[in-house]
Design a protein around this motif. Structure first.
Motif, short mmCIF file in Angstrom:
data_model
loop_
_atom_site.label_atom_id
_atom_site.label_comp_id
_atom_site.label_asym_id
_atom_site.label_seq_id
_atom_site.Cartn_x
_atom_site.Cartn_y
_atom_site.Cartn_z
N PRO A 85 0.84 -1.20 0.00
CA PRO A 85 0.00 0.00 0.00
C PRO A 85 0.88 1.25 0.00
O PRO A 85 1.96 1.22 0.62
CB PRO A 85 -0.79 -0.10 1.32
CG PRO A 85 -0.61 -1.51 1.77
CD PRO A 85 0.66 -2.01 1.20
N PRO A 86 0.50 2.33 -0.62
CA PRO A 86 -0.76 2.57 -1.35
C PRO A 86 -0.70 2.19 -2.83
O PRO A 86 -1.57 2.58 -3.59
CB PRO A 86 -0.91 4.09 -1.21
CG PRO A 86 0.49 4.60 -1.28
CD PRO A 86 1.34 3.54 -0.63
N TYR A 87 0.35 1.44 -3.20
CA TYR A 87 0.53 1.13 -4.63
C TYR A 87 -0.25 -0.10 -5.06
O TYR A 87 -0.31 -0.44 -6.23
CB TYR A 87 2.03 0.97 -4.94
CG TYR A 87 2.82 2.12 -4.39
CD1 TYR A 87 2.71 3.38 -4.98
CD2 TYR A 87 3.62 1.99 -3.25
CE1 TYR A 87 3.39 4.47 -4.45
CE2 TYR A 87 4.31 3.07 -2.73
CZ TYR A 87 4.19 4.31 -3.33
OH TYR A 87 4.85 5.39 -2.81
N ASP A 88 -0.83 -0.82 -4.09
CA ASP A 88 -1.52 -2.06 -4.41
C ASP A 88 -2.94 -1.82 -4.91
O ASP A 88 -3.58 -2.72 -5.43
CB ASP A 88 -1.54 -3.00 -3.19
CG ASP A 88 -2.20 -2.36 -1.98
OD1 ASP A 88 -2.33 -1.11 -1.97
OD2 ASP A 88 -2.59 -3.09 -1.05
N GLU A 89 -3.44 -0.61 -4.72
CA GLU A 89 -4.78 -0.31 -5.26
C GLU A 89 -4.92 1.19 -5.52
O GLU A 89 -4.10 1.98 -5.06
CB GLU A 89 -5.87 -0.75 -4.28
CG GLU A 89 -5.74 -0.09 -2.93
CD GLU A 89 -6.92 -0.41 -2.01
OE1 GLU A 89 -7.73 -1.28 -2.36
OE2 GLU A 89 -7.02 0.24 -0.98
#
Ligand SMILES: Nc1ncnc2c1ncn2[C@@H]1O[C@H](COP(=O)(O)OP(=O)(O)OP(=O)(O)O)[C@@H](O)[C@H]1O
Ligand SMILES: [Mn+2]
Length: 538
Positions: free
Chosen positions: A393-397
């Protein structure tokens, strides 16, 4: 020899005199030619005002030459090129400077249709006119792929929907607009969750006009950061962040400077704002150029601490150096010329919170460089770095990973290698845009395309569709990016803001990004890719 021996002394003398004369004439011709060569090179250097490190500039010129002449990348494309240069090198490989030095036609190659001509071309390849022109590659394959929708794992359609869930700063902080609010305050309150200002917001021009025209009331040094910056105060609580000019426009990054010791360039800040706006990101605060009188508009209004660093130089110019960790000493002072000083003025970010609660969240950039002259960052040695980032997170969604791709495109275009952190507005949580701040180290090397800045895009094989559409538009017309920038920058008071080779570099680099996306499409056919199931819809 026998003939020689039978000659008289007089004849021998005459022959040797003749031979000496011929030799001397030959030497004279060679000397004149060498002189010409030197003179030519000298002229070329003067023409491009390359002041330092001519040998490395020559390299760079070759590189430019290769790209401009439409040299194709062979065997695996940009990612291969990137891996070859970064991922396969060990930590002990010496210089940290990630450089894409020219290697024949492989350097930063772009398929066809790169614009040529202009000053840089003249420097880079005097023989260009004898080459066969390459047909313009319109990247029709990329346009087709976009329409087909088969590559949504690479080209992601997620331009932020501005009509939904896009509250303003005023709404978030329950602020109402005062009747006598300044343009800057209005601008700040109109910032939304998804962008700093609207596409047609006339307040941008109003904010810029104020920074250029309003009288300055107070000047102090901004704490923090590594280089000298001034906080400029105008009437009605309007503030701007000023970076003073240090060098002329055509001064390039010193060849032995790392990205982290490079000087900041005021004009890079101005140009970056215009580029961010033209790209449609609208994540950079408005920046304008202004020429000040160093005596009446800085010295006489300076706060006590800044005042202590003022002095008069041997040529009787007024100078100051401020206090900071890089280049804040007598030998790196900022001086009036004779009394005038140019600078960039960035509209101040909002600070509405009354307490000392931080307004913005500071994030470490996942593709941050090592900021060490002998160490590499993990992304430089780990080919699967992106798949790790995609899980965190925050790159996973949500939008953040795509925003980092935009930032990589933006930084690659300007050549900015100094993206260690980025900031977001805290009130908006994670589903908001990263601010594009601090571009003083862009636009330093117009003849060099730093492929490592594209690492996020190359390693993730990912780009936002609206960004790709823009790049294709710049590439295919009606107007190339260089022209759009030239026009936009022409309104600035310190125009011309950019040295011409930097504008040409923008078109060349646009082509390189498009080629990278083409390579990446080839490497990632539908159904076979990792990350195809990632939730990137926002
Ligand atoms: N327009 C602005 N208004 C208010 N504050 C700003 C603005 N732009 C930047 N800042 C703040 O000032 C800090 C320093 O600015 P900037 O990064 O441009 O300077 P710098 O000297 O290059 O910093 P560094 O050395 O850390 O890279 C930023 O981290 C940011 O928090
Ligand atoms: Mn900086």
């Amino acid at each position: 020899m026998a003939v020689l021996r039978t000659m008289k002394l007089k004849e021998r003398l005459a022959i040797s005199l003749g031979a000496t004369l011929v030799l001397l004439t030959l030497l004279l011709i060679v000397d004149v030619q060498m002189d010409f060569g030197v003179a030519n090179r000298h002229l070329l250097q003067q023409h491009s005002k390359l002041r330092f490190g001519s040998s490395s500039n020559n390299n760079n010129n070759n590189e430019y030459d290769a790209a401009a002449s439409g040299g194709r990348v062979v065997g695996g494309g940009m990612l291969h090129e990137f891996k070859r240069k970064f991922l396969q090198k060990s930590n002990s490989s010496g210089s940290k400077e990630a450089s894409t030095q020219a290697t024949g036609s492989q350097s930063g190659g772009v398929a066809g249709g790169m614009p040529s001509g202009g000053a840089a071309d003249a420097v880079a390849s005097p023989t260009l006119s004898t080459r066969k022109p390459t047909p313009h590659d319109r990247y029709a394959d990329l346009q087709k792929v976009m329409i087909s929708g088969d590559y949504t794992h690479v080209i992601v359609d997620s331009s932020p929907d501005l009509t939904q869930d896009n509250p303003t700063m005023a709404a978030m902080l329950h602020k109402t607009l005062r009747a006598n609010a300044s343009n800057l305050e209005r601008f700040q309150l109109r910032i939304t969750k998804k962008e700093l200002y609207g596409e047609h917001d006339t307040l941008v021009d109003a904010v810029i006009r104020d920074m250029i025209k309003l009288p300055i009331q107070h000047v102090a040094q901004k704490e923090g950061g590594t280089q000298l910056k001034l906080i400029i105060e105008y009437p009605h609580d309007i503030k701007a962040l000023m970076k003073p000019m240090r060098f002329p426009r055509d001064q390039q990054t010193l060849p032995n400077h790392f990205y982290f010791t490079d000087y900041e360039r005021h004009n890079a800040e101005i140009a970056a704002f215009h580029l961010d706006r033209i790209l449609g990101f609208r994540r950079a605060m408005p920046v304008a150029g202004r020429t000040l009188n160093i005596t009446t508009e800085i010295y006489q209004l300076a706060d006590e601490n800044l005042l202590k660093t003022f002095f008069v130089s041997p040529s009787l110019n007024l100078c100051f150096h401020g206090k900071c960790s890089y280049y804040c000493d007598t030998s790196h002072a900022i001086c009036g010329n004779p009394d005038l000083l140019e600078g960039s003025f960035a509209a101040f970010l909002p600070s509405f919170e009354s307490s000392n609660r931080k307004e913005r969240k500071l994030w470490r950039h996942p593709w941050r460089r090592s900021y060490h002259k002998r160490k590499k960052a993990q992304w430089e040695t780990d080919a699967n770095y992106c798949s790790m980032v995609r899980d965190i997170p925050p790159y996973d969604e949500g939008r953040r990973l795509l925003d980092l791709m935009d930032m990589s495109v933006f930084d690659f275009l300007t050549g900015n290698m100094d993206r260690h952190h980025y900031e977001t507005f805290k009130v908006y949580g994670n589903e908001t845009f990263p601010l594009h701040l601090d571009h003083g180290r862009g636009f330093g090397r117009p003849f060099h395309d730093e492929l490592s800045i594209l690492a996020p895009v190359l390693q993730c094989c990912l780009i936002r569709k609206s960004t790709l559409v823009k790049l294709l538009e710049f590439h295919n017309g009606p107007k190339p990016l260089s022209q759009l920038m030239r026009e936009s920058l022409s309104y600035d008071p310190i125009s011309p803001v950019l040295w011409e080779p930097h504008l040409e570099a923008l078109d060349r680099r646009t082509g390189i990004i498009l080629q990278s996306i083409r390579d990446c499409i080839k490497r990632n056919p539908p159904g076979e890719t990792e990350g195809s199931d990632a939730d990137l819809s926002s």
